[in-house]
Design a protein around this motif. Sequence first.
Motif, PDB file in Angstrom:
ATOM      1  N   LEU A  19      -4.418   3.675   3.198  1.00 51.65           N
ATOM      2  CA  LEU A  19      -5.271   2.414   3.749  1.00 51.65           C
ATOM      3  C   LEU A  19      -4.687   2.101   5.332  1.00 51.65           C
ATOM      4  N   LEU A  20      -3.620   2.433   5.498  1.00 50.66           N
ATOM      5  CA  LEU A  20      -3.057   2.236   6.810  1.00 50.66           C
ATOM      6  C   LEU A  20      -3.822   3.147   7.921  1.00 50.66           C
ATOM      7  N   LYS A  21      -3.816   4.220   7.353  1.00 53.25           N
ATOM      8  CA  LYS A  21      -4.432   5.388   8.500  1.00 53.25           C
ATOM      9  C   LYS A  21      -5.831   5.032   8.601  1.00 53.25           C
ATOM     10  N   ILE A  22      -6.663   4.217   7.805  1.00 59.41           N
ATOM     11  CA  ILE A  22      -8.145   3.974   8.059  1.00 59.41           C
ATOM     12  C   ILE A  22      -8.066   2.432   8.579  1.00 59.41           C
ATOM     13  N   VAL A  23      -7.321   1.431   8.203  1.00 59.08           N
ATOM     14  CA  VAL A  23      -7.504   0.312   8.505  1.00 59.08           C
ATOM     15  C   VAL A  23      -6.859  -0.040  10.072  1.00 59.08           C
ATOM     16  N   ALA A  24      -5.700   0.780  10.419  1.00 60.77           N
ATOM     17  CA  ALA A  24      -5.216   0.460  11.532  1.00 60.77           C
ATOM     18  C   ALA A  24      -5.790   0.925  12.775  1.00 60.77           C
ATOM     19  N   PRO A  25      -6.419   2.161  12.952  1.00 59.55           N
ATOM     20  CA  PRO A  25      -7.588   2.423  14.156  1.00 59.55           C
ATOM     21  C   PRO A  25      -8.598   1.788  13.999  1.00 59.55           C
TER      22      PRO A  25
END
Length: 394
Positions: free
Chosen positions: A361-367
Amino acid sequence: MGTTQLRERDAEPFSLVRDDLFYRLQRRIGLIPAHGDGIKRRALVYALVAWLPLVIASWLAGTVVESAGIAEPLLGHIGIHARCLIAIPLLVLAEGLAQQMIPLFMREFRRTELIGDGQRERFEKVLVDVIRLRNRAFPWVIIVGLVSTWTAAFFLTPNRDEIEWAGANSRSLAFGAWWFLLVTRPIFSILLLASIWRLVLLGILLFRIARLPLQLVVMHPDRFAGLGFLDRLPVIYSPFILSVSAVMAGAWAHGVFYHDVAVPSLYIQMAVLLIVLVLIGLAPLLVFSPMLVRAKKKALLDYGVLLAKHGRAVDARWIAQREVPDLPMLNAPELGPVADIQALYQSVASMRPVLVNKSILLKIVAPAALPLLLLVATQWPLKSTLTKLLFTLL
């Protein structure tokens, strides 16, 4: 042509990018060298070709920064700069990441024996079929048609707000607007649609792999039945997500700074964009969910039966004090004592039916969220915020 011949003909390692029509065209005109992919070269060339003539034209016209005759200078069009200097290089960078990482994922399917010996031919056929799709010209005909249509529409009825900085009403200053409409926008559109097509190819590839009878390990400590190595998959399309978010946030920022658009009025649009980008990021991983759900349901039943048999045997021997025939499961080292076999069941129960965790989720939500958060942050009273933070720390 047979599967083996196709695999021998196509370049190794497996790639969703190399040797498609757009890739071959770039190699023919020298953007891609004979050896290597020229990622840095292409990112720099595309960015400079799209952006530098705009700056030169605007500088010659005196409209780079605010002046008496121009209310909205080129510097204020954040969306244009985000498109040229952030999105275009990121879309090229995404190609390089795909070239590096997708072959690793395909190797892991084989190396972890998720693809059994009996399924290797079917797995290779999936790769060959996707390569055939990659090499087709028809998707690129559609992309060129869409870009041409969009370019003609914007050129015939341009958005004055986007080209006012170029002095579109003056013959000597119209070059910047012309370049933006006929060069900058098409470069970005082609790279964007190319990335979308390659994401579609990636989804097709994973969907077809997910239809194979993979040898899942429901007790695997990655809690994804052995598919945990796919948690790095979002890294491939994170640049695409960041580029789209940056361009949209830049366009909205222009409205905020020059058209008195209130940031809170954009919250719904931001939320919709964020949801769409997150769904795009999760979609390639969700193709494995039906398989994982079925595997977990079956494993819970199977391991439940095993645990019940083991529990009855232990109860009969140690509680009821009955003579129990020599049962192999009571002495099997892989099962061990009661606590160990219960741990086996708990590991099955903790398996996740969806390839999603905090890292993914971090790899998707952050950018997706970062450019939007920067836009929201423009409304914060920076001086007072920093002052309060300083007093808090001291």
